[in-house]
Design a protein around this motif. Structure first.
Motif, short mmCIF file in Angstrom:
data_model
loop_
_atom_site.label_atom_id
_atom_site.label_comp_id
_atom_site.label_asym_id
_atom_site.label_seq_id
_atom_site.Cartn_x
_atom_site.Cartn_y
_atom_site.Cartn_z
N ALA A 20 0.85 -1.34 0.02
CA ALA A 20 0.01 -0.05 0.02
C ALA A 20 0.86 1.17 -0.10
CB ALA A 20 -0.82 -0.16 1.33
N ARG A 21 1.94 1.26 0.71
CA ARG A 21 2.90 2.36 0.83
C ARG A 21 3.55 2.66 -0.57
NH1 ARG A 21 8.75 3.22 3.89
NH2 ARG A 21 9.10 1.17 2.57
N THR A 22 4.00 1.56 -1.22
CA THR A 22 4.42 1.58 -2.62
C THR A 22 3.47 2.03 -3.77
OG1 THR A 22 5.95 -0.24 -2.14
CG2 THR A 22 5.52 0.26 -4.51
N ALA A 23 1.99 1.69 -3.57
CA ALA A 23 1.14 2.14 -4.46
C ALA A 23 0.96 3.90 -4.09
CB ALA A 23 -0.29 1.34 -3.94
N LEU A 24 0.80 4.12 -2.96
CA LEU A 24 0.72 5.64 -2.42
C LEU A 24 1.57 6.47 -2.90
CD1 LEU A 24 -0.45 7.89 -0.75
CD2 LEU A 24 0.86 7.17 1.35
N PHE A 25 2.97 5.77 -2.88
CA PHE A 25 4.14 6.69 -3.48
C PHE A 25 4.02 6.84 -5.01
CE2 PHE A 25 7.32 5.94 0.13
CZ PHE A 25 6.84 6.79 1.13
N SER A 26 3.72 5.83 -5.68
CA SER A 26 3.40 5.82 -7.01
C SER A 26 2.29 6.63 -7.37
CB SER A 26 3.21 4.50 -7.77
OG SER A 26 4.33 3.59 -7.60
N TRP A 27 1.22 6.81 -6.86
CA TRP A 27 0.03 7.48 -7.01
C TRP A 27 0.34 8.96 -6.83
CZ3 TRP A 27 -3.10 10.80 -3.92
CH2 TRP A 27 -4.54 10.92 -4.19
N LEU A 28 1.10 9.20 -5.58
CA LEU A 28 1.29 10.53 -5.26
C LEU A 28 2.18 11.10 -6.34
CD1 LEU A 28 2.00 10.43 -1.53
CD2 LEU A 28 0.21 11.49 -2.51
N HIS A 29 3.00 10.38 -7.04
CA HIS A 29 4.09 10.85 -7.78
C HIS A 29 3.35 11.28 -9.36
CE1 HIS A 29 8.22 11.54 -9.61
NE2 HIS A 29 7.59 10.94 -11.06
N ALA A 30 2.38 10.50 -9.64
CA ALA A 30 1.62 10.79 -10.58
C ALA A 30 0.67 11.95 -10.52
CB ALA A 30 0.53 9.38 -10.88
N ARG A 265 4.56 9.18 5.59
CA ARG A 265 5.52 9.70 6.65
C ARG A 265 6.44 8.53 6.99
NH1 ARG A 265 8.15 11.82 8.34
NH2 ARG A 265 7.95 12.79 10.43
N LEU A 266 6.20 7.24 6.48
CA LEU A 266 7.07 6.23 7.08
C LEU A 266 8.18 5.95 5.97
CD1 LEU A 266 7.13 3.94 9.06
CD2 LEU A 266 6.05 2.24 7.34
N GLY A 267 9.24 6.89 6.23
CA GLY A 267 10.36 6.88 5.12
C GLY A 267 10.42 8.20 4.36
N TRP A 268 9.72 9.14 4.60
CA TRP A 268 9.41 10.14 3.84
C TRP A 268 9.19 11.31 4.87
CZ3 TRP A 268 5.44 13.67 3.28
CH2 TRP A 268 5.68 14.85 2.22
N SER A 269 9.78 12.57 4.74
CA SER A 269 9.22 13.80 5.66
C SER A 269 9.30 14.89 4.74
CB SER A 269 10.12 13.87 6.82
OG SER A 269 11.75 13.79 6.34
N HIS A 270 8.66 16.06 5.51
CA HIS A 270 8.70 17.18 4.78
C HIS A 270 8.87 18.34 5.83
CE1 HIS A 270 8.08 20.86 1.86
NE2 HIS A 270 7.37 21.08 2.83
N GLY A 271 10.11 18.61 6.21
CA GLY A 271 10.54 19.42 7.60
C GLY A 271 10.13 18.62 8.76
N ASP A 272 9.40 19.35 9.77
CA ASP A 272 8.73 18.63 10.83
C ASP A 272 7.23 18.27 10.99
OD1 ASP A 272 11.33 18.87 12.12
OD2 ASP A 272 11.13 20.88 12.82
N GLN A 273 6.72 18.73 9.74
CA GLN A 273 5.36 18.46 9.59
C GLN A 273 4.73 17.03 9.53
OE1 GLN A 273 3.58 20.46 6.23
NE2 GLN A 273 1.58 19.42 6.49
N GLU A 274 3.86 16.77 10.68
CA GLU A 274 3.36 15.35 10.98
C GLU A 274 2.13 15.03 10.26
OE1 GLU A 274 4.97 12.94 12.22
OE2 GLU A 274 6.82 13.80 13.17
N ASP A 279 -4.27 16.63 -0.30
CA ASP A 279 -3.91 17.65 -1.22
C ASP A 279 -2.28 17.91 -0.82
OD1 ASP A 279 -5.93 17.66 -2.82
OD2 ASP A 279 -7.11 19.27 -1.65
N GLU A 280 -1.98 18.15 0.43
CA GLU A 280 -0.70 18.67 0.87
C GLU A 280 0.29 17.45 0.50
OE1 GLU A 280 -0.65 21.19 4.94
OE2 GLU A 280 -1.64 19.38 4.98
N LEU A 281 -0.05 16.41 0.65
CA LEU A 281 0.70 15.06 0.17
C LEU A 281 1.21 15.33 -1.18
CD1 LEU A 281 -0.40 12.20 2.16
CD2 LEU A 281 1.81 13.41 2.57
N ILE A 282 -0.05 15.54 -2.16
CA ILE A 282 0.21 15.48 -3.54
C ILE A 282 1.31 16.87 -4.00
CG2 ILE A 282 -0.82 16.34 -5.70
CD1 ILE A 282 -3.31 14.64 -4.50
N GLN A 283 0.81 17.84 -3.33
CA GLN A 283 1.75 19.12 -3.45
C GLN A 283 3.38 18.95 -2.77
OE1 GLN A 283 0.43 22.40 -1.27
NE2 GLN A 283 2.13 23.79 -1.68
N LYS A 284 3.41 18.26 -1.67
CA LYS A 284 4.76 18.27 -1.21
C LYS A 284 5.45 17.21 -1.31
CE LYS A 284 3.45 21.70 2.46
NZ LYS A 284 3.27 21.85 3.79
#
Length: 473
Positions: A20-30, A265-274, A279-284
């Motif tokens: 599911a995490r792999t699917a999420l990362f692929s989905w977010l990148h697209a 957030r499991l292996g990826w981060s954007h500053g200290d944001q939790e 929409d924020e995930l897609i953007q960042k």
């Protein structure tokens, strides 16, 4: 060039959170790059693939909200395409038929291992020109014997593999079925996949697949190999660590947005944001920011996120999601207070919907036993008079509203010259069975007059029994 990513699970079980995490990362990148996300079901393992597993994957994707633009495609529907590619490679002398028996290959492997060599095919049939009629064979790729395979992994950087470390891998088995490495390459090429984001257990396959693509004369996609997810003990996350199936997290009372947020957030981060909205995930999100090291699954962190989303979600939606968990306890939520009002009262008190259902059951039915610690502290002989006085006052209320209930408890406290807690806490334990609940006025209002008085009567009897045992009554 349009960005195209894919998620390509094998339907041999449930949708694992790692997948599911792999699917999420692929989905977010697209989504980030305005591209397309493809779902492909790699069902060529006919013995292990099941329609139940396919449905579990589709259900998990739907629950997580990972919509796909194309698919699902099924590899078993594309055997003709794979055979055509193999025939073309054979015609161009980029592949060859191998007639080596299983016995010869096993003996070769044993000899190589005995000599502490890496087991690999020795190219015995590589230059063979005869084609014995009726003799079974596999088709192997004519892998380059010199040079290197280089690719820039978006997560790990430049990776270089010497061709002399790779053998002539099998493309087509003796029964005519295609192998994994062939099907993946043909599908990725035909579907226009530009970015392959997958688990790092596929790193060893990548140079082989690049060589197949080169033999086919097709472009090579960009690769990003995501590190695995570990359990708390440092081993690969599995059932022994608890829930690992996406749908099990749903059944355990987690919200999809909480699991999505956690997996991102499991292996990826954007500053200290939790906390991230979709929409924020897609953007960042940027796949190049994914950590190279494996990540450990932390259930407490997931529960913290889940509690955040429960607390801040629309009570009507939480009530809708809570309903089946209430039903699983044998409770009909129509026979009691409105579920949305229960959610409003309990929304800040539970980490999961299952916990909320269990904590809320007292609103709908009498409990069996008092919490031992709560009863020992609050249902003592000294609580007898406050309980009897407040019971009488509650029974006499002309209307059963939170305001009237609060006033009633306050008046009894004042009349007995006691703090509110000396009346409210014994009353709470009497009605709820434990010393923790929403405000006493809201709690009693939702429980209802009849059930409240019945439970207070029971508590009065309990206190009298304790007093008799102690010789104080």
């Amino acid at each position: 060039m349009t960005t195209v990513t894919r998620f390509a699970p094998s339907p041999t079980g449930y949708l694992h959170v790692g997948g599911a995490r792999t699917a999420l990362f692929s989905w977010l990148h697209a989504r980030k790059h305005g591209g397309r996300f493809v779902l492909r079901i790699e069902d060529t393992d006919l013995e292990r693939s099941t329609i139940e597993s396919v449905n579990a994957i589709l259900e998990g994707m739907t629950w997580l909200g990972l919509d796909y633009d194309e698919g699902p495609f099924y590899q078993t529907h594309r055997f003709g395409e794979y055979r055509a590619v193999v025939d073309k490679l054979l015609a161009e002398d980029k592949a060859y038929r191998c007639y080596c028996s299983r016995e010869r290959l096993e003996a070769l492997r044993e000899e190589q291992m005995a000599n502490k060599l890496k087991p690999r095919y020795d190219g015995h049939c590589r230059h063979r020109t005869d084609h014995p009629e009726g003799q079974p064979y596999v088709v192997r790729l004519r892998n380059p014997q010199d040079g290197v395979v280089e690719f820039d992994d978006l997560i790990r950087g430049r990776i270089t593999i010497s061709n002399d470390e790779l053998d002539d891998l099998i493309l087509l088995r003796s029964d005519g079925s295609p192998t994994y490495n062939l099907t993946v390459v043909v599908d990725d090429a035909d579907m226009g996949i530009t970015h392959v984001i997958r688990g790092d257990d596929h790193i060893n396959n990548t140079p082989r697949q690049i060589n197949i693509l080169r033999a086919m004369g097709r472009d090579t996609p960009s690769y990003a190999h995501v590190p695995m997810i570990l359990g708390p003990d440092g081993s690969r996350l599995s059932k022994r660590h608890g829930a690992v199936s996406v749908m099990q997290f749903r059944d355990d009372g987690y919200l999809p947005e909480a699991l999505i947020n956690y997996l991102a957030r499991l292996g990826w981060s954007h500053g200290d944001q939790e906390i991230f909205s979709l929409d924020e995930l897609i953007q960042k999100f940027d796949v190049t920011d994914v950590n190279k090291a494996a990540s450990s699954f932390n259930m407490e962190k997931l529960q913290w996120l889940n509690q955040h989303y429960i607390k801040n979600d629309d009570p009507a939606r939480i009530a809708h999601l809570l309903s089946p968990h209430i039903g699983a306890l044998g409770i009909d939520p129509c026979e009691g207070p409105a579920l949305i009002e229960v959610v409003k009262a309990m929304q800040e008190r539970a980490k999961t919907l299952v916990e909320m259902a269990e904590l809320s059951s007292f609103f709908y039915r009498d409990f069996e036993d008092y919490d031992e610690t709560s009863a020992k502290k609050h249902l003592r002989p000294v609580a007898l008079e406050p309980l009897e006085r407040v019971r009488a006052a509650l029974a006499a209320l002309p209307e059963w509203t939170p305001e009237a209930i609060h006033g009633c408890v306050a008046e009894v406290s004042a009349a007995l010259e006691l703090g509110m807690g000396k009346v409210a806490q014994p009353l709470r334990v009497a009605v709820v069975g434990r010393a923790a609940s929403p405000g006493i006025d809201v709690t009693l209002h939702l429980v209802g007059r009849e059930a409240t008085l019945r439970r207070v009567d029971r508590a009065i009897g309990f206190v009298k029994g304790r007093a008799a045992e102690a010789g104080n009554y």
